[in-house]
Design an enzyme around this catalytic site. Structure first.
Site: not given
Ligand code: NDP
Length: 474
Positions: A280, A246, A377, A173
């Site tokens: 990250c 992660e 962050e 996903k």
């Molecule tokens: P999210 O954690 O919201 O999204 C990451 C993934 O989780 C996406 O595929 C998202 O789907 C999915 N998701 C969202 N809600 C749920 C849920 N309830 N259950 C299961 N899966 C879910 O990250 P964002 O993209 O909104 O980014 C927000 C913040 O996260 C950033 O500002 C940053 O700080 C951090 N981040 C960290 C990353 C890393 O590499 N550690 C990478 C990206 C973001 P969908 O996109 O379809 O909502």
């Protein structure tokens, strides 16, 4: 525009609904993707479950061959996938210090190959005439992979390849903000893998949530925000799902007084600003000794001034846009807060007045822990430089964080740096570098950065359970 399909049971599958994917450098629609509902999630999990017994029963070498074939598929389609990554993430094709879309695809290929070559041998725990005890690693079953938008395909490969290699089947996903390259990969993979071994569902957070909740999913591997990681953990409680989380990082770098400022400035800049800081394990807080901070400020500001920010398809562009409007809003908010808190801006500070989500590399000094820009962050192109006097002070400031992904120490005296680095509270420590991930070196966080590791044999083990077998003499 024909929607990019889901992949279920080896077939491209459409849906009644579809959603737009934007190109962040123009904020216009780049692609449309079929939008899964919970019925699609059920079908994808059922397909993965059906394929599971045959896949795990294959000889180990056969699964390794399949994984190698996936690496070859990535390689054969590298150009098209690179363009896709540029369009959906805004990452430049080459990028500052060579970190761009090409690097993402080459990384995906390299990691796929390295994972194909990993193996988990049985361990003999006891071998006596009365009894022999063997520890075996067994596949878990169905793995759900939920990925973010920053390195969408490479992180997908980090999840999917070890899961498959260890004998699991998978439902991917991707983030709805950057799902196209992963979808193309799943379509390609369906040409070589047995049906149902790798499935993909696109959609919003509710699709990820349905996967996290699903009783027939044995493990979720997730990369993304800490808040979503917590939701996934709660959702998995009912069937005691295994998890690798992660999550975000707020990595600190400590710069000691003996550094050659000019020599390290470009390395520090790259560690902070590659992919616009949307990594990250990018360097997100710099603690700099008071004797060198002025010199380092000048060097970093000069580099920021020379950065070519613009069209990510242009081969000479260093940095492209921020990936999405919500992330840009977070960055603007933190910049405004830093201004109010008395931060001095050495570069950047406000978004560019042009279409797309462009925000220049921004370096802020004069703040310390307690300011939001230091504590939170930003996940974007804005980095604070914080002054320190003693090593104890630097370590206390660096460890004063909920995050614990990575950290680094910079010094000509490697032994001194190592001793200080060992005091950092984080999963990965680098000396005179930051964020260089390698396929054979386990990577993962502590504290609110999550748990579990990816990469190497340690990472492969996370996709298995232990079975011990005691054979007594007959
Ligand atoms: P999210 O954690 O919201 O999204 C990451 C993934 O989780 C996406 O595929 C998202 O789907 C999915 N998701 C969202 N809600 C749920 C849920 N309830 N259950 C299961 N899966 C879910 O990250 P964002 O993209 O909104 O980014 C927000 C913040 O996260 C950033 O500002 C940053 O700080 C951090 N981040 C960290 C990353 C890393 O590499 N550690 C990478 C990206 C973001 P969908 O996109 O379809 O909502």
């Amino acid at each position: 525009m024909k929607p990019v399909p889901l992949v279920i049971g080896g077939q491209a599958v459409g849906a009644d609904d579809a959603f737009d994917v934007l190109n962040p450098s123009t904020a216009t629609v780049y692609a449309r993707c079929a939008r899964a509902d919970t019925d699609h999630v059920d079908r994808a999990v059922a397909a993965a479950r059906d394929a599971s017994a045959d896949w795990r029963a294959l000889p180990d070498e056969r699964r390794a061959e399949f994984c190698m074939q996936l690496a070859e598929l990535l390689e054969a389609n590298a150009e098209a996938l690179t363009e896709c990554i540029v369009a959906e993430t805004g990452k430049p094709i080459a990028g500052y210090s060579g970190v761009g879309a090409r690097k993402e695809i080459q990384g995906a290929i390299g990691w796929a190959r390295a994972t194909a070559k990993l193996a988990l041998a049985d361990e003999i725990l006891q071998d006596e005439h009365t009894a022999r005890v063997v520890l075996r690693r067994k596949a878990l079953g169905v793995v759900g992979s939920i990925t973010p938008w920053n390195w969408p395909l490479m992180i997908g490969i980090w999840h999917v390849l070890p899961a498959l290699r260890a004998g699991n089947t998978v439902v991917m996903k991707p983030s709805e903000l950057a799902p196209v390259a992963s979808s193309r990969f799943a379509e390609l993979a369906a040409r070589v893998l047995p049906p149902g071994v790798l499935n993909l569902v696109n959609g919003f957070g509710d699709v990820g949530a349905a996967l996290a909740l699903h009783k027939d999913v044995n493990k979720i591997v997730f990369t993304g925000s800490t808040a979503t990681g917590r939701r996934i953990m709660r959702a998995g409680a009912d069937n005691l799902k295994r998890l690798t989380l992660e999550l975000g990082g707020n990595d600190a770098g400590i710069v000691l007084p003996d550094v050659d400022v000019r020599a390290i400035a470009s390395k520090l800049f790259a560690a902070c600003f590659h992919n616009n800081g949307q990594t990250c394990a990018a360097l997100k807080r710099l603690y700099v000794h008071e004797s060198v901070i002025d010199a380092l400020e000048s060097e970093l500001a000069a580099i920021a001034d020379g950065i070519r920010l613009g069209d990510p398809m242009h081969p000479e562009t260093d940095l492209g846009p921020v990936q999405n409007a919500a992330q840009l809003a977070i960055i603007e908010d933190l910049a405004a807060d830093a201004q109010t808190a008395g931060g001095r801006f050495l570069s950047g500070g406000r978004r560019l007045d042009r279409p797309g989500y462009f925000f220049p590399p921004t370096i802020v000094t004069g703040l310390s822990n307690g300011a939001r820009l230091v504590d939170e962050e930003p996940f974007g192109p804005i980095v604070p430089l914080v002054r320190f006097g003693t090593e104890d002070e630097a370590i206390a400031l660096a460890n004063d964080s909920d995050s614990g992904l990575g950290g680094s120490v910079w010094s000509k005296d490697v032994e001194r740096a190592r001793a200080l680095g060992e005091r950092l509270e984080c999963g990965s420590v680098w000396i005179n570098g930051h964020g260089g991930l390698q396929p054979h070196v386990p990577f993962g966080g502590i504290k609110q950065s999550g748990f579990g590791v990816t990469f190497g044999v340690e990472g492969l083990r996370e996709f298995t359970s232990v079975q011990t077998l005691r054979i007594n003499a007959g």
